[in-house]
Design a protein around this motif. Structure first.
Motif, PDB file in Angstrom:
ATOM      1  N   ALA A  18     -33.223  19.335  14.507  1.00 47.48           N
ATOM      2  CA  ALA A  18     -31.873  19.553  13.985  1.00 47.48           C
ATOM      3  C   ALA A  18     -31.344  18.285  13.312  1.00 47.48           C
ATOM      4  O   ALA A  18     -30.720  18.341  12.245  1.00 47.48           O
ATOM      5  CB  ALA A  18     -30.937  19.991  15.107  1.00 47.48           C
ATOM      6  N   ALA A  19     -31.610  17.136  13.929  1.00 46.75           N
ATOM      7  CA  ALA A  19     -31.168  15.868  13.346  1.00 46.75           C
ATOM      8  C   ALA A  19     -31.827  15.623  11.987  1.00 46.75           C
ATOM      9  O   ALA A  19     -31.221  15.039  11.082  1.00 46.75           O
ATOM     10  CB  ALA A  19     -31.481  14.717  14.302  1.00 46.75           C
ATOM     11  N   MET A  20     -33.057  16.093  11.823  1.00 53.25           N
ATOM     12  CA  MET A  20     -33.750  15.938  10.537  1.00 53.25           C
ATOM     13  C   MET A  20     -33.086  16.774   9.452  1.00 53.25           C
ATOM     14  O   MET A  20     -33.018  16.353   8.296  1.00 53.25           O
ATOM     15  CB  MET A  20     -35.222  16.326  10.701  1.00 53.25           C
ATOM     16  CG  MET A  20     -36.002  15.398  11.610  1.00 53.25           C
ATOM     17  SD  MET A  20     -37.707  15.986  11.876  1.00 53.25           S
ATOM     18  CE  MET A  20     -38.297  14.756  13.060  1.00 53.25           C
ATOM     19  N   PHE A  21     -32.591  17.952   9.801  1.00 50.30           N
ATOM     20  CA  PHE A  21     -31.848  18.751   8.823  1.00 50.30           C
ATOM     21  C   PHE A  21     -30.555  18.036   8.425  1.00 50.30           C
ATOM     22  O   PHE A  21     -30.156  18.055   7.254  1.00 50.30           O
ATOM     23  CB  PHE A  21     -31.541  20.142   9.380  1.00 50.30           C
ATOM     24  CG  PHE A  21     -32.671  21.117   9.241  1.00 50.30           C
ATOM     25  CD1 PHE A  21     -32.857  21.816   8.066  1.00 50.30           C
ATOM     26  CD2 PHE A  21     -33.558  21.334  10.290  1.00 50.30           C
ATOM     27  CE1 PHE A  21     -33.915  22.718   7.921  1.00 50.30           C
ATOM     28  CE2 PHE A  21     -34.614  22.231  10.163  1.00 50.30           C
ATOM     29  CZ  PHE A  21     -34.785  22.923   8.976  1.00 50.30           C
ATOM     30  N   ARG A  22     -29.902  17.410   9.389  1.00 51.95           N
ATOM     31  CA  ARG A  22     -28.671  16.663   9.072  1.00 51.95           C
ATOM     32  C   ARG A  22     -28.957  15.521   8.101  1.00 51.95           C
ATOM     33  O   ARG A  22     -28.115  15.184   7.268  1.00 51.95           O
ATOM     34  CB  ARG A  22     -28.050  16.113  10.360  1.00 51.95           C
ATOM     35  CG  ARG A  22     -27.454  17.177  11.279  1.00 51.95           C
ATOM     36  CD  ARG A  22     -26.653  16.530  12.402  1.00 51.95           C
ATOM     37  NE  ARG A  22     -26.101  17.530  13.312  1.00 51.95           N
ATOM     38  CZ  ARG A  22     -26.654  17.885  14.465  1.00 51.95           C
ATOM     39  NH1 ARG A  22     -27.804  17.313  14.852  1.00 51.95           N
ATOM     40  NH2 ARG A  22     -26.102  18.789  15.233  1.00 51.95           N
ATOM     41  N   GLU A  23     -30.146  14.915   8.212  1.00 50.73           N
ATOM     42  CA  GLU A  23     -30.522  13.834   7.294  1.00 50.73           C
ATOM     43  C   GLU A  23     -30.542  14.302   5.848  1.00 50.73           C
ATOM     44  O   GLU A  23     -30.393  13.494   4.923  1.00 50.73           O
ATOM     45  CB  GLU A  23     -31.901  13.272   7.679  1.00 50.73           C
ATOM     46  CG  GLU A  23     -31.916  12.516   9.004  1.00 50.73           C
ATOM     47  CD  GLU A  23     -33.327  12.148   9.442  1.00 50.73           C
ATOM     48  OE1 GLU A  23     -34.282  12.457   8.692  1.00 50.73           O
ATOM     49  OE2 GLU A  23     -33.470  11.565  10.529  1.00 50.73           O
ATOM     50  N   HIS A  24     -30.726  15.603   5.639  1.00 49.27           N
ATOM     51  CA  HIS A  24     -30.733  16.178   4.290  1.00 49.27           C
ATOM     52  C   HIS A  24     -29.349  16.715   3.901  1.00 49.27           C
ATOM     53  O   HIS A  24     -29.220  17.433   2.904  1.00 49.27           O
ATOM     54  CB  HIS A  24     -31.768  17.304   4.202  1.00 49.27           C
ATOM     55  CG  HIS A  24     -33.181  16.810   4.226  1.00 49.27           C
ATOM     56  ND1 HIS A  24     -33.856  16.405   3.097  1.00 49.27           N
ATOM     57  CD2 HIS A  24     -34.051  16.635   5.263  1.00 49.27           C
ATOM     58  CE1 HIS A  24     -35.073  16.011   3.424  1.00 49.27           C
ATOM     59  NE2 HIS A  24     -35.219  16.145   4.723  1.00 49.27           N
ATOM     60  N   GLY A  25     -28.343  16.369   4.674  1.00 49.45           N
ATOM     61  CA  GLY A  25     -26.984  16.792   4.349  1.00 49.45           C
ATOM     62  C   GLY A  25     -26.685  18.232   4.715  1.00 49.45           C
ATOM     63  O   GLY A  25     -25.704  18.804   4.217  1.00 49.45           O
ATOM     64  N   VAL A  26     -27.516  18.841   5.570  1.00 50.61           N
ATOM     65  CA  VAL A  26     -27.291  20.220   5.986  1.00 50.61           C
ATOM     66  C   VAL A  26     -26.449  20.225   7.264  1.00 50.61           C
ATOM     67  O   VAL A  26     -26.881  19.673   8.280  1.00 50.61           O
ATOM     68  CB  VAL A  26     -28.624  20.947   6.246  1.00 50.61           C
ATOM     69  CG1 VAL A  26     -28.369  22.385   6.666  1.00 50.61           C
ATOM     70  CG2 VAL A  26     -29.511  20.904   5.001  1.00 50.61           C
ATOM     71  N   PRO A  27     -25.264  20.828   7.251  1.00 52.18           N
ATOM     72  CA  PRO A  27     -24.467  20.901   8.472  1.00 52.18           C
ATOM     73  C   PRO A  27     -25.200  21.712   9.542  1.00 52.18           C
ATOM     74  O   PRO A  27     -25.815  22.734   9.239  1.00 52.18           O
ATOM     75  CB  PRO A  27     -23.186  21.634   8.032  1.00 52.18           C
ATOM     76  CG  PRO A  27     -23.141  21.471   6.538  1.00 52.18           C
ATOM     77  CD  PRO A  27     -24.578  21.446   6.098  1.00 52.18           C
ATOM     78  N   VAL A  28     -25.154  21.253  10.775  1.00 55.53           N
ATOM     79  CA  VAL A  28     -25.836  21.919  11.886  1.00 55.53           C
ATOM     80  C   VAL A  28     -24.822  22.285  12.955  1.00 55.53           C
ATOM     81  O   VAL A  28     -24.064  21.426  13.420  1.00 55.53           O
ATOM     82  CB  VAL A  28     -26.938  21.029  12.492  1.00 55.53           C
ATOM     83  CG1 VAL A  28     -27.574  21.718  13.705  1.00 55.53           C
ATOM     84  CG2 VAL A  28     -27.997  20.695  11.450  1.00 55.53           C
ATOM     85  N   TYR A  29     -24.821  23.547  13.326  1.00 55.63           N
ATOM     86  CA  TYR A  29     -23.977  24.005  14.429  1.00 55.63           C
ATOM     87  C   TYR A  29     -24.819  24.059  15.690  1.00 55.63           C
ATOM     88  O   TYR A  29     -25.818  24.776  15.754  1.00 55.63           O
ATOM     89  CB  TYR A  29     -23.395  25.388  14.141  1.00 55.63           C
ATOM     90  CG  TYR A  29     -22.478  25.870  15.248  1.00 55.63           C
ATOM     91  CD1 TYR A  29     -21.162  25.404  15.326  1.00 55.63           C
ATOM     92  CD2 TYR A  29     -22.935  26.764  16.212  1.00 55.63           C
ATOM     93  CE1 TYR A  29     -20.328  25.830  16.349  1.00 55.63           C
ATOM     94  CE2 TYR A  29     -22.098  27.190  17.233  1.00 55.63           C
ATOM     95  CZ  TYR A  29     -20.797  26.713  17.293  1.00 55.63           C
ATOM     96  OH  TYR A  29     -19.973  27.129  18.312  1.00 55.63           O
ATOM     97  N   ASP A  30     -24.424  23.300  16.705  1.00 53.54           N
ATOM     98  CA  ASP A  30     -25.156  23.196  17.957  1.00 53.54           C
ATOM     99  C   ASP A  30     -24.499  24.090  18.998  1.00 53.54           C
ATOM    100  O   ASP A  30     -23.444  23.748  19.544  1.00 53.54           O
ATOM    101  CB  ASP A  30     -25.179  21.738  18.419  1.00 53.54           C
ATOM    102  CG  ASP A  30     -26.065  21.511  19.639  1.00 53.54           C
ATOM    103  OD1 ASP A  30     -26.276  22.475  20.404  1.00 53.54           O
ATOM    104  OD2 ASP A  30     -26.535  20.375  19.828  1.00 53.54           O
ATOM    105  N   ALA A  31     -25.100  25.239  19.276  1.00 53.52           N
ATOM    106  CA  ALA A  31     -24.510  26.186  20.218  1.00 53.52           C
ATOM    107  C   ALA A  31     -24.425  25.602  21.623  1.00 53.52           C
ATOM    108  O   ALA A  31     -23.449  25.828  22.339  1.00 53.52           O
ATOM    109  CB  ALA A  31     -25.318  27.483  20.236  1.00 53.52           C
ATOM    110  N   ASP A  32     -25.438  24.840  22.033  1.00 55.87           N
ATOM    111  CA  ASP A  32     -25.415  24.224  23.355  1.00 55.87           C
ATOM    112  C   ASP A  32     -24.256  23.248  23.489  1.00 55.87           C
ATOM    113  O   ASP A  32     -23.573  23.205  24.521  1.00 55.87           O
ATOM    114  CB  ASP A  32     -26.735  23.498  23.629  1.00 55.87           C
ATOM    115  CG  ASP A  32     -27.706  24.351  24.426  1.00 55.87           C
ATOM    116  OD1 ASP A  32     -27.331  25.482  24.808  1.00 55.87           O
ATOM    117  OD2 ASP A  32     -28.839  23.906  24.656  1.00 55.87           O
ATOM    118  N   ALA A  33     -24.040  22.442  22.446  1.00 53.80           N
ATOM    119  CA  ALA A  33     -22.933  21.480  22.481  1.00 53.80           C
ATOM    120  C   ALA A  33     -21.595  22.205  22.546  1.00 53.80           C
ATOM    121  O   ALA A  33     -20.662  21.752  23.234  1.00 53.80           O
ATOM    122  CB  ALA A  33     -22.985  20.574  21.251  1.00 53.80           C
TER     123      ALA A  33
END
Length: 216
Positions: A18-33
């Motif tokens: 998930a952190a790697m997707f964020r590196e590409h500027g993709v917003p990530v929604y973390d359901a666990d968080a």
């Protein structure tokens, strides 16, 4: 804005991916968080969860371990819990969508551990499964504080088998060959998704040998 589901069994490296997707500027929604926030002091789930499962609220917050003990191996209890938590997570997710859209995001990733198990994959434009060899998965999980073989096996019993997830995925990220290899796979997937027409899964856009498997 295209919805990308990110899922994988315990210990597969989903958070790192998930952190790697964020590196590409993709917003990530973390359901666990999101669930952690709902269970924390002042969280919207504290009251209703405490009423449904007396004794699991400690110090104004839901004690996740006590709650786990109450629902593990009890499908009816888990169903009651999901009926409380899922609508609250849904409300939180709507706020995430609104913010991502306001910022002009073309892709968003929804990090959902039980995506297939809950049927959430039907609402995704594409699904990325994070995977690793079973031996490596077991080593990673058993290295976690407080984890035991019995608990690990009980968690696995609630999750769809990794082989089935891989078979159903549009893309697979293999974290068993190191971070650089996984990061290259994510880069290929992001490019393929951004190059594809809207609402169309880019079958075959990333090579199988790099761990990104075409959809079925």
């Amino acid at each position: 804005m295209r919805l990308i589901g990110l899922t994988g069994s315990i210990g597969m490296g989903k958070s790192t991916t998930a952190a790697m997707f964020r590196e590409h500027g993709v917003p990530v929604y973390d359901a666990d968080a999101a669930v952690h926030d709902l269970y924390d002091v002042g969280g919207a789930a504290v009251g209703p969860v405490g009423e449904a499962f007396p004794g699991v609220v400690q110090g104004g917050a839901v004690d996740r371990e006590l709650l786990r003990q109450r629902v593990l191996g009890d499908p009816e209890a888990l169903k009651r819990l999901n009926a409380i938590v899922h609508p609250l997570v849904g409300q939180d997710r709507l706020g995430f969508f609104a913010e991502a859209q306001a910022k002009g995001a073309d892709l968003v990733v929804l990090d959902i551990p039980l995506l297939y198990e809950t049927g959430g994959d039907a609402r995704m434009d594409a699904v990325v499964v994070v995977s690793a060899p079973a031996r490596m998965q077991r080593e990673r999980v058993l290295a976690r504080p407080g984890m035991t073989p019995d608990r690990f096996d009980a968690i696995l019993a609630q999750q769809m088998a990794d082989a089935e997830k891989r078979a159903r995925a549009h893309y697979v990220v293999d974290t068993g060959q190191g971070l650089d290899h996984a990061r290259a796979q994510v880069a290929d997937i992001v490019k393929a998704l951004r190059d594809a027409p809207r609402r169309e899964v880019p079958a075959g856009a990333a090579p199988v040998e790099d761990g990104a498997k075409p959809g079925h």
